[in-house]
Write a protein that holds these residues in place. Structure first.
Motif, PDB file in Angstrom:
ATOM      1  N   GLY A  52       0.822  -1.208   0.000  1.00 37.24           N
ATOM      2  CA  GLY A  52       0.000   0.000   0.000  1.00 37.24           C
ATOM      3  C   GLY A  52       0.853   1.255   0.000  1.00 37.24           C
ATOM      4  N   ALA A  53       1.934   1.221   0.767  1.00 30.94           N
ATOM      5  CA  ALA A  53       2.815   2.390   0.831  1.00 30.94           C
ATOM      6  C   ALA A  53       3.421   2.680  -0.547  1.00 30.94           C
ATOM      7  N   LEU A  54       3.893   1.625  -1.220  1.00 37.02           N
ATOM      8  CA  LEU A  54       4.490   1.825  -2.543  1.00 37.02           C
ATOM      9  C   LEU A  54       3.427   2.218  -3.565  1.00 37.02           C
ATOM     10  N   GLY A  55       2.281   1.505  -3.522  1.00 36.01           N
ATOM     11  CA  GLY A  55       1.191   1.823  -4.450  1.00 36.01           C
ATOM     12  C   GLY A  55       0.760   3.267  -4.299  1.00 36.01           C
ATOM     13  N   GLY A  56       0.630   3.721  -3.052  1.00 36.33           N
ATOM     14  CA  GLY A  56       0.219   5.091  -2.800  1.00 36.33           C
ATOM     15  C   GLY A  56       1.215   6.087  -3.356  1.00 36.33           C
ATOM     16  N   MET A  57       2.486   5.801  -3.124  1.00 42.61           N
ATOM     17  CA  MET A  57       3.527   6.717  -3.591  1.00 42.61           C
ATOM     18  C   MET A  57       3.538   6.781  -5.126  1.00 42.61           C
ATOM     19  N   MET A  58       3.435   5.600  -5.768  1.00 37.07           N
ATOM     20  CA  MET A  58       3.508   5.593  -7.234  1.00 37.07           C
ATOM     21  C   MET A  58       2.268   6.221  -7.856  1.00 37.07           C
ATOM     22  N   GLY A  59       1.097   5.938  -7.259  1.00 33.46           N
ATOM     23  CA  GLY A  59      -0.138   6.543  -7.770  1.00 33.46           C
ATOM     24  C   GLY A  59      -0.069   8.055  -7.702  1.00 33.46           C
ATOM     25  N   SER A  60       0.431   8.543  -6.598  1.00 36.75           N
ATOM     26  CA  SER A  60       0.532   9.989  -6.428  1.00 36.75           C
ATOM     27  C   SER A  60       1.597  10.575  -7.348  1.00 36.75           C
ATOM     28  N   PHE A  61       2.652   9.801  -7.597  1.00 38.57           N
ATOM     29  CA  PHE A  61       3.738  10.250  -8.471  1.00 38.57           C
ATOM     30  C   PHE A  61       3.218  10.506  -9.893  1.00 38.57           C
ATOM     31  N   TYR A  62       2.381   9.585 -10.391  1.00 31.79           N
ATOM     32  CA  TYR A  62       1.940   9.692 -11.780  1.00 31.79           C
ATOM     33  C   TYR A  62       0.749  10.619 -11.967  1.00 31.79           C
ATOM     34  N   THR A  63      -0.031  10.865 -10.898  1.00 33.23           N
ATOM     35  CA  THR A  63      -1.225  11.691 -11.085  1.00 33.23           C
ATOM     36  C   THR A  63      -1.134  13.000 -10.316  1.00 33.23           C
ATOM     37  N   ASN A  64      -0.133  13.106  -9.444  1.00 33.93           N
ATOM     38  CA  ASN A  64       0.006  14.295  -8.613  1.00 33.93           C
ATOM     39  C   ASN A  64      -1.157  14.491  -7.653  1.00 33.93           C
ATOM     40  N   SER A  65      -1.899  13.431  -7.388  1.00 36.67           N
ATOM     41  CA  SER A  65      -3.018  13.543  -6.466  1.00 36.67           C
ATOM     42  C   SER A  65      -2.880  12.504  -5.367  1.00 36.67           C
ATOM     43  N   PRO A  66      -2.775  12.943  -4.103  1.00 39.01           N
ATOM     44  CA  PRO A  66      -2.670  11.951  -3.026  1.00 39.01           C
ATOM     45  C   PRO A  66      -3.914  11.074  -2.928  1.00 39.01           C
ATOM     46  N   PRO A 124      11.999  10.170  -5.344  1.00 41.42           N
ATOM     47  CA  PRO A 124      11.140  11.309  -5.650  1.00 41.42           C
ATOM     48  C   PRO A 124      10.172  11.639  -4.502  1.00 41.42           C
ATOM     49  N   ILE A 125       9.999  12.931  -4.263  1.00 43.31           N
ATOM     50  CA  ILE A 125       8.998  13.397  -3.295  1.00 43.31           C
ATOM     51  C   ILE A 125       7.690  13.590  -4.059  1.00 43.31           C
ATOM     52  N   VAL A 126       6.607  13.018  -3.529  1.00 45.91           N
ATOM     53  CA  VAL A 126       5.346  13.050  -4.277  1.00 45.91           C
ATOM     54  C   VAL A 126       4.324  13.948  -3.580  1.00 45.91           C
ATOM     55  N   ALA A 127       3.259  14.267  -4.336  1.00 45.14           N
ATOM     56  CA  ALA A 127       2.137  15.023  -3.762  1.00 45.14           C
ATOM     57  C   ALA A 127       1.579  14.235  -2.585  1.00 45.14           C
ATOM     58  N   HIS A 128       1.340  14.915  -1.460  1.00 46.83           N
ATOM     59  CA  HIS A 128       0.947  14.203  -0.253  1.00 46.83           C
ATOM     60  C   HIS A 128      -0.221  14.909   0.440  1.00 46.83           C
ATOM     61  N   PHE A 129      -0.665  14.310   1.533  1.00 46.44           N
ATOM     62  CA  PHE A 129      -1.773  14.902   2.280  1.00 46.44           C
ATOM     63  C   PHE A 129      -1.255  15.990   3.221  1.00 46.44           C
ATOM     64  N   GLU A 130      -1.950  17.129   3.227  1.00 45.66           N
ATOM     65  CA  GLU A 130      -1.625  18.210   4.169  1.00 45.66           C
ATOM     66  C   GLU A 130      -2.684  18.206   5.270  1.00 45.66           C
ATOM     67  N   ALA A 131      -2.313  18.792   6.418  1.00 46.62           N
ATOM     68  CA  ALA A 131      -3.300  18.911   7.490  1.00 46.62           C
ATOM     69  C   ALA A 131      -4.482  19.746   7.006  1.00 46.62           C
ATOM     70  N   TRP A 132      -5.667  19.281   7.326  1.00 46.93           N
ATOM     71  CA  TRP A 132      -6.863  19.981   6.891  1.00 46.93           C
ATOM     72  C   TRP A 132      -7.832  20.050   8.081  1.00 46.93           C
ATOM     73  N   LEU A 218       2.272   8.805   2.057  1.00 46.36           N
ATOM     74  CA  LEU A 218       1.541  10.017   1.660  1.00 46.36           C
ATOM     75  C   LEU A 218       1.243  10.933   2.836  1.00 46.36           C
ATOM     76  N   GLY A 219       1.428  10.436   4.059  1.00 43.56           N
ATOM     77  CA  GLY A 219       1.088  11.257   5.211  1.00 43.56           C
ATOM     78  C   GLY A 219       2.272  11.553   6.107  1.00 43.56           C
ATOM     79  N   GLN A 220       3.404  10.845   5.872  1.00 51.60           N
ATOM     80  CA  GLN A 220       4.501  10.999   6.816  1.00 51.60           C
ATOM     81  C   GLN A 220       5.811  11.379   6.130  1.00 51.60           C
ATOM     82  N   LEU A 221       6.226  10.575   5.141  1.00 49.09           N
ATOM     83  CA  LEU A 221       7.535  10.824   4.536  1.00 49.09           C
ATOM     84  C   LEU A 221       7.469  11.276   3.080  1.00 49.09           C
ATOM     85  N   TYR A 222       6.316  11.201   2.463  1.00 44.51           N
ATOM     86  CA  TYR A 222       6.080  11.711   1.099  1.00 44.51           C
ATOM     87  C   TYR A 222       6.920  11.023   0.035  1.00 44.51           C
TER      88      TYR A 222
END
Lengths: 311, 342
Positions: A52-66, A124-132, A218-222
């Motif tokens: 999940g960690a890798l999938g999340g990172m790669m998904g965000s890498f290619y779409t720029n959406s966490p 690579p550093i990817v788009a991640h979740f910010e505090a909301w 996506l929430g800790q190390l990006y």
């Protein structure tokens, strides 16, 4: 000394960090509870979280959406879980061994894929979740900043834990899961599809484990780091037992572990003479003691770990 | 055997997808694993700890217990060996070395006996307790090498001073750089074989593994078998930690094990939990790790392909075991038996 203690630990930041660290444990526990209530032990949780960690990172890498990344992470966890389900349901293989094999394989596989795609040196550093901060709720004194000024994944966790509790104990499907975990033969004889329900339970567990894994990338190390889930999948196994297979209790136990992790990091950062090693070992000692104290007082699903083969 | 072929096939496909020539890669891996005396030596040195730790998983497994605690037992065993090694620097080697190895066995043995006792007396699942003890053992060693046991001249590295020469495992082959640890491991494997099939305790363990209920009815001391299998299993993993420190690393640190305790599970299962099988599986995986290391250096292929292959082979092994009809029938009988008891 006491006042320093209060300054360090009785702060909003500390409690807020505890909640944040508890998130992956709580989500993954919910998943594991579904699976184990359905009679399938899932030691492969660690691997599913890592996928999940890798999938999340790669998904965000290619779409720029966490958010897309989160979905990819969920699917990646489900994919690994599907292998586990095939091994233990269809082939009736040993559940613990299958999970252990998956952990080894996925640890290698995720690093292999990451290196093969991004090379040895790139990270690579990817788009991640910010505090909301949640409007209104986040302004409640003390509670607000702790519970409602978090990254969206934490709010997702609240929903997941509540949903899993309701689905497992208040719906026909949930009762079906429980019955195939308690007495598959009886469930079979009243017309429930044991194998199908167990497949669903395991894959759902994989989805939630994948979701838990996205917290790290996506929430800790990006980004993704080899073995970044750091054994938390194993802690979850203990959390589930200590919580007596209840999702809400598991969330509270997870909070305890989150707090212990926050203590460890605080001690490490402050360097005030208490070796941080003790703080980092503390959650495990605590689990062992609580687990030993609960001996004979928890009740595990009857058919947990047993394959079901039709006559 | 079929499982190993299957595992290599799948990882070959992965290698091809990653853009490398699988046949060339496998050739490089094979050469890197055993092409020269030096590379064979590295393979044998790699195989030694996972052989010992693999026996430490296989023995409890015979008794029906899955020891996931190899990693913690390795660390505590290494700690015991290091303590004895540096505490008595003036002992003659023929006493010092065996004593240090024994300390490794006792250290790991204690770390294995705790979950064994908890399982036998309190009914606690050994999987959970051994995992927790992994972390407790690791952090204990980590604290000690960062604190009280830290070498004062370590230039910031968190490790102990070097163990004295009298406690080191001597090199037995100069060219291949193989140390006495390999011989120790092979002797231990023979001893485990003897224990399992030639002693009362071994019989008791196997009986408990075949079915604790029936063993109990047959008057076999289930508690003793359970605790002893875990204590000895932990001890074997502890010796694995000891041979790494005394033979290769020479200092205790908190990063000396790249996951031997988990490799051990794969080694025990692929080796079908027999000592001979464990020896062969350890050699295979030791060579695989060594070979992929050289493929990484010459071809640039990620080294983790070794772990992937290991995991896939393991899945094939358990998959093929459960596919056979005999096994299916036995499981069916077991499910009935379990339900009958309830």
């Amino acid at each position: 000394m006491l006042s320093t203690f209060a300054d360090i630990f009785l702060t909003v930041e500390f409690f807020s960090a505890s909640v944040r660290f508890a998130m992956p444990l709580a989500v993954a526990s919910s998943g594991e509870i579904i699976s184990e209530r359905g009679g399938i032990v899932n030691i492969g949780l660690e691997g599913m979280m890592l996928a999940g960690a890798l999938g999340g990172m790669m998904g965000s890498f290619y779409t720029n959406s966490p958010w897309v990344g989160m979905l990819c992470g969920i699917l990646a966890g489900g994919l690994v879980a599907a292998i586990h389900a095939f091994m233990v349901v269809t082939l009736a293989a040993d559940q613990v061994v299958s999970g252990a094999a998956l952990n080894i394989g996925v640890l290698g596989m995720t690093t292999f894929v990451f290196r093969a795609v991004y090379g040895i040196t790139e990270r690579p550093i990817v788009a991640h979740f910010e505090a909301w901060p949640v409007p209104v709720l986040s302004r409640i004194p003390f509670i607000g900043p702790i519970l409602f000024s978090q990254i969206p994944l934490v709010y997702v966790t609240y929903v997941v834990v509540a949903l899993v509790s309701v689905v497992l104990f208040r719906t026909m499907w949930g009762l079906g899961i429980q019955s195939v975990g308690e007495h598959p033969r009886a469930a079979d004889s009243v017309g429930l599809h044991v194998d199908r329900l167990r497949y669903m339970a395991v894959i759902l567990c994989g989805f939630l484990a994948g979701l838990a894994g996205t917290f790290f990338s996506l929430g800790q190390l990006y980004t993704f780091i080899e073995g970044m889930t750091g054994g938390r999948g194993f802690i979850v196994l203990a959390v589930v037992i200590v919580a007596n297979w209840s999702p809400t209790r598991a969330a509270l136990v997870a909070l305890l572990f989150g707090a212990a992790e926050a203590v460890g990091l605080r001690l490490q950062a402050l360097d005030i003479g208490i070796p941080y090693h003790f703080a980092l070992a503390f959650p495990y000692v605590l689990t062992l003691i609580v687990y030993a104290g609960l001996a004979g007082r928890t009740r595990m699903p009857h058919a947990l770990g047993l394959p079901y083969v039709k006559d | 055997m079929l499982a190993i072929v299957g595992g290599l096939l799948v990882s070959g496909v992965m290698i091809a997808i990653a853009g490398f020539d699988p046949l060339e890669t496998f050739a490089v891996i094979a050469r890197g694993a055993a092409g020269t005396p030096q590379s064979l030596g590295v393979t044998l040195t790699n195989a030694t700890p996972i052989l010992l730790a693999g026996l430490g998983v296989a023995l409890p497994l015979r008794c029906g217990l899955l020891n996931i605690g190899g990693e913690g037992q390795i660390y505590i065993g290494a700690l015991g060996a290091t303590l004895v090694a540096i505490a008595f620097p003036n002992l003659p080697a023929p006493i010092h070395l065996p004593l240090s190895l024994l300390a490794g066995f006792i250290g790991g043995g204690i770390w294995g006996a705790i979950p064994g006792w908890m399982r036998a007396v309190k009914g606690l699942n050994e999987i959970i307790t051994t995992i927790m003890l992994n972390y407790i053992g690791f952090w204990t060693v980590s604290y000690l090498v960062h604190g009280p046991l830290k070498d004062p001249d370590s230039y910031g590295y968190a490790w102990t001073i070097k163990v004295p020469v009298s406690a080191r495992l001597p090199i037995i082959h100069e060219v291949a750089r193989v140390n006495l640890g390999l011989v120790v491991a092979l002797i231990v494997a023979a001893l485990v074989h003897f224990l399992l099939w030639r002693t009362t305790l071994g019989f008791e363990m196997r009986a408990v593994g075949a079915g604790p209920q029936s063993a109990r009815f047959a008057g076999i001391p289930v508690t003793r078998g359970t605790i002893m299998s875990m204590a000895i299993g932990g001890g074997l993993a502890g010796v694995a930690g000891a041979v790494v420190i005394l033979g290769v690393q020479l200092r205790l640190s908190d990063f000396f094990s790249p996951g031997y305790g988990f490799d051990a599970i794969a080694v025990a299962l692929v080796g079908q939990t027999t000592p001979v099988g464990v020896v062969l599986a350890a050699l295979f995986f030791g060579g695989l790790q060594n070979g992929t290391g050289s493929a990484h250096r010459t071809l640039g292929i990620p080294q983790e392909i070794a772990l992937v292959t290991q995991g896939i082979i393991l899945l094939f092994v358990i998959g093929s075991q459960s596919l056979t009809l005999v096994r299916l029938l036995r499981k069916r009988r077991m499910v009935r038996l379990v339900e009958h008891i309830r």
